[in-house]
Scaffold this active site. Structure first.
Site, PDB file in Angstrom:
ATOM      1  N   LYS A  32      16.008 -21.474  -1.102  1.00 20.87           N
ATOM      2  CA  LYS A  32      14.868 -21.141  -1.972  1.00 20.87           C
ATOM      3  C   LYS A  32      15.296 -19.938  -2.729  1.00 20.87           C
ATOM      4  O   LYS A  32      16.556 -19.595  -2.616  1.00 20.87           O
ATOM      5  CB  LYS A  32      13.908 -20.101  -0.896  1.00 20.87           C
TER       6      LYS A  32
ATOM      7  N   GLY B 266      -5.799 -14.940   0.003  1.00 17.50           N
ATOM      8  CA  GLY B 266      -4.974 -15.443  -1.023  1.00 17.50           C
ATOM      9  C   GLY B 266      -5.409 -16.685  -1.551  1.00 17.50           C
ATOM     10  O   GLY B 266      -5.414 -17.899  -0.911  1.00 17.50           O
TER      11      GLY B 266
ATOM     12  N   GLY C 221      -4.852 -18.532  -4.269  1.00 16.98           N
ATOM     13  CA  GLY C 221      -3.852 -19.117  -5.667  1.00 16.98           C
ATOM     14  C   GLY C 221      -3.888 -20.607  -5.523  1.00 16.98           C
ATOM     15  O   GLY C 221      -4.985 -21.170  -4.996  1.00 16.98           O
ATOM     16  N   ASN C 222      -2.883 -21.396  -5.797  1.00 16.11           N
ATOM     17  CA  ASN C 222      -2.742 -22.689  -5.921  1.00 16.11           C
ATOM     18  C   ASN C 222      -3.121 -23.466  -4.505  1.00 16.11           C
ATOM     19  O   ASN C 222      -4.064 -24.074  -4.507  1.00 16.11           O
ATOM     20  CB  ASN C 222      -1.387 -23.266  -6.431  1.00 16.11           C
ATOM     21  N   VAL C 223      -2.561 -22.760  -3.458  1.00 13.66           N
ATOM     22  CA  VAL C 223      -2.775 -23.220  -2.138  1.00 13.66           C
ATOM     23  C   VAL C 223      -3.989 -22.778  -1.509  1.00 13.66           C
ATOM     24  O   VAL C 223      -4.832 -23.887  -1.348  1.00 13.66           O
ATOM     25  CB  VAL C 223      -1.682 -22.923  -1.290  1.00 13.66           C
TER      26      VAL C 223
HETATM   27  P1  NAD Z   1       0.166 -18.488  -6.041  1.00 13.28           P
HETATM   28  O1  NAD Z   1       0.826 -17.648  -6.648  1.00 13.28           O
HETATM   29  O2  NAD Z   1      -0.728 -19.624  -6.588  1.00 13.28           O
HETATM   30  O3  NAD Z   1      -1.137 -17.672  -5.286  1.00 13.28           O
HETATM   31  C1  NAD Z   1      -0.860 -16.490  -4.472  1.00 13.28           C
HETATM   32  C2  NAD Z   1      -2.116 -15.879  -4.329  1.00 13.28           C
HETATM   33  O4  NAD Z   1      -2.183 -14.771  -3.331  1.00 13.28           O
HETATM   34  C3  NAD Z   1      -2.595 -15.187  -5.612  1.00 13.28           C
HETATM   35  O5  NAD Z   1      -3.891 -15.593  -6.068  1.00 13.28           O
HETATM   36  C4  NAD Z   1      -2.208 -13.523  -5.552  1.00 13.28           C
HETATM   37  O6  NAD Z   1      -3.193 -12.825  -6.306  1.00 13.28           O
HETATM   38  C5  NAD Z   1      -2.793 -13.461  -4.006  1.00 13.28           C
HETATM   39  N1  NAD Z   1      -2.114 -12.296  -3.486  1.00 13.28           N
HETATM   40  C6  NAD Z   1      -1.046 -11.877  -3.405  1.00 13.28           C
HETATM   41  N2  NAD Z   1      -0.906 -10.847  -2.639  1.00 13.28           N
HETATM   42  C7  NAD Z   1      -2.071 -10.641  -1.933  1.00 13.28           C
HETATM   43  C8  NAD Z   1      -2.591  -9.726  -0.999  1.00 13.28           C
HETATM   44  N3  NAD Z   1      -1.819  -8.657  -0.860  1.00 13.28           N
HETATM   45  N4  NAD Z   1      -3.934  -9.855  -0.764  1.00 13.28           N
HETATM   46  C9  NAD Z   1      -4.730 -11.258  -1.047  1.00 13.28           C
HETATM   47  N5  NAD Z   1      -3.972 -11.778  -1.919  1.00 13.28           N
HETATM   48  C10 NAD Z   1      -2.868 -11.727  -2.360  1.00 13.28           C
HETATM   49  O7  NAD Z   1       0.926 -19.114  -4.607  1.00 13.28           O
HETATM   50  P2  NAD Z   1       0.805 -20.363  -3.793  1.00 13.28           P
HETATM   51  O8  NAD Z   1       1.462 -21.427  -4.387  1.00 13.28           O
HETATM   52  O9  NAD Z   1      -0.693 -20.640  -3.728  1.00 13.28           O
HETATM   53  O10 NAD Z   1       1.384 -20.056  -2.367  1.00 13.28           O
HETATM   54  C11 NAD Z   1       0.743 -19.226  -1.651  1.00 13.28           C
HETATM   55  C12 NAD Z   1       1.695 -19.105  -0.311  1.00 13.28           C
HETATM   56  O11 NAD Z   1       1.935 -20.474   0.268  1.00 13.28           O
HETATM   57  C13 NAD Z   1       3.119 -18.432  -0.573  1.00 13.28           C
HETATM   58  O12 NAD Z   1       3.234 -17.900   0.796  1.00 13.28           O
HETATM   59  C14 NAD Z   1       3.766 -19.579  -0.647  1.00 13.28           C
HETATM   60  O13 NAD Z   1       5.207 -19.377  -0.217  1.00 13.28           O
HETATM   61  C15 NAD Z   1       3.417 -20.707   0.445  1.00 13.28           C
HETATM   62  N6  NAD Z   1       3.485 -22.336   0.082  1.00 13.28           N
HETATM   63  C16 NAD Z   1       3.339 -22.583  -1.091  1.00 13.28           C
HETATM   64  C17 NAD Z   1       3.538 -23.878  -1.279  1.00 13.28           C
HETATM   65  C18 NAD Z   1       2.950 -24.568  -2.460  1.00 13.28           C
HETATM   66  O14 NAD Z   1       3.000 -25.848  -2.567  1.00 13.28           O
HETATM   67  N7  NAD Z   1       2.727 -23.955  -3.580  1.00 13.28           N
HETATM   68  C19 NAD Z   1       4.079 -24.761  -0.126  1.00 13.28           C
HETATM   69  C20 NAD Z   1       4.485 -23.991   1.157  1.00 13.28           C
HETATM   70  C21 NAD Z   1       4.049 -23.012   1.124  1.00 13.28           C
END
Ligand code: NAD
Length: 365
Positions: free
Chosen positions: A94, A194, A196-198
């Site tokens: 990572k 949260g 975001g994307n996921v």
């Molecule tokens: P992202 O940056 O698109 O979304 C993260 C969201 O969390 C954002 O909207 C942000 O504003 C919000 N956030 C941050 N701190 C916060 C808090 N204290 N309270 C509430 N919301 C908060 O990221 P993502 O790609 O959606 O990833 C989210 C999680 O999933 C991460 O932990 C990442 O490691 C994990 N993950 C992602 C993927 C992937 O395919 N993108 C795969 C496996 C794991």
């Protein structure tokens, strides 16, 4: 000089890298610095027994460098076990870039980061994580082939997040079946922290199934957008963990199950996309079990993204990506049942399966 401020004997007590609590026999750490672009990044390679270390890059405004180091150590370790339990021939790695993705991410910085990835000759392969988008990976691709999660126009498998969310949805259904006797999530109350994307893609799946969805985020614009699009309620209180709910789905950053929150949870199931949800895997895993909360191990149910990006390396198509991701349902159910039979935590049960695969490969080599 640092030694003017801290005596060398104090410094020697710090053990900044190998003495870190999160250090777990990581193979390699690479500190990347480039003054011109402002890049400060750390690449963590935890274990390459099963293959090259693959894992996304997170860009976050860490309060301290310690936080960044701790994060990359925890995240890269998690990737080792995620790839192993999913049956992929990949190791765990990572990267973290220190900075604000909204204001400090530039094409030059991303390309410079790509050059550092390239310097590792394929021992580490990157992809998206928090703060990254497909277009950032396209920029990295301009300087190195050791990147996945690139856009479909550029020959990649595209944004992995919708597949990650679909896998989380599968894992959540399995946990619901185990906890409630039915995998149907219609009318179940689910809190997604949260979006975001996921998180957003998970909300979409939940909305299609008719779940009662509450969302929380630190970004008000996202809240307004996702709430409107999927008819989800915005959580306005300040004590989300102690709300009555069927399922808590952490989809922001890790360690939200910690000493402070562990006794507050009223959720019956915890299943979400965030990496490293348990601040202390052993202690908080046990406490969840003691409280009768069904926990779907994060590194097992959020593996859809890595399945998606692995397709770029192995050249398998959409059909196989979906098949492998749907299998998360079966694996999660097996792990939960196995944990009960062996009287161990679900996290431990998943970890043991992953470790056994790594150990078997080590013996073969
Ligand atoms: P992202 O940056 O698109 O979304 C993260 C969201 O969390 C954002 O909207 C942000 O504003 C919000 N956030 C941050 N701190 C916060 C808090 N204290 N309270 C509430 N919301 C908060 O990221 P993502 O790609 O959606 O990833 C989210 C999680 O999933 C991460 O932990 C990442 O490691 C994990 N993950 C992602 C993927 C992937 O395919 N993108 C795969 C496996 C794991």
């Amino acid at each position: 000089m640092v030694t003017d401020l801290i005596s060398t004997s104090d410094l020697s007590k710090v053990d900044p890298v190998f003495g870190q609590l999160s250090f777990d026999n990581h193979e390699q750490l690479v500190f990347c610095n480039d003054k011109d672009t402002g890049l400060r990044a750390i690449i963590g390679i935890h274990n390459t027994t099963l293959g090259p270390a693959l894992g996304g890059t997170r860009m976050w405004n860490y309060e301290t460098e310690w936080d960044a180091l701790n994060d990359v150590l925890r995240l890269s370790r998690g990737m080792t076990f995620k790839a192993a339990i999913t049956g992929l021939n990949l190791g765990g790695g990572k990267a973290v870039i220190i900075g604000d993705a909204k204001t400090q991410k530039t094409p030059e910085l991303m390309k410079r980061f790509g050059e550092f990835v390239h310097s590792l000759s394929g021992r580490y392969i990157t992809a998206e994580d928090v703060g990254m988008e497909t277009k950032d990976m396209d920029l990295v691709r301009e300087v190195t082939p050791y990147v996945t999660g690139i856009s479909e126009e550029k020959g990649g498998a595209g944004n992995p997040s919708p597949i990650t969310a679909y896998g989380v949805f599968m894992g959540m259904k399995a946990a619901a079946k185990y906890a409630f006797g039915s995998e149907i999530l219609e009318d179940r109350t689910v809190y997604v922290e949260g979006i975001g994307n996921v998180g957003e893609a998970l909300v979409e799946n939940l909305s299609n199934e008719g779940a009662k969805i509450f969302i929380s985020d630190i970004n008000q614009e996202r809240l307004d957008y996702v709430s409107k699009k999927y008819n989800a309620s915005i959580y306005t209180g300040n004590d989300l963990y102690s709300e009555e709910m069927d399922i808590y789905a952490p989809c922001a950053l890790g360690a939200t199950i910690n000493d402070r929150t562990i006794h507050q949870f009223k959720a019956k199931v915890i299943a979400g996309g965030a990496n490293n949800q348990l601040a202390d895997e052993h202690k908080h895993g046990l406490l969840l079990r003691d409280r009768g909360i069904v926990y779907a191990p994060d590194f097992l149910i959020n593996a859809g993204g890595i399945i998606n990006v692995y397709a770029e390396l192995e050249n398998y198509g959409r059909h196989e990506i979906i098949r492998k991701t749907e299998n998360i349902f079966n694996t999660t159910l097996e792990i939960l049942q196995n944990a009960e039979t062996n009287d161990i935590t679900a996290h431990q049960a998943a970890f043991d399966v992953a470790q056994a695969r790594i150990d078997a490969r080590k013996k073969e080599n």
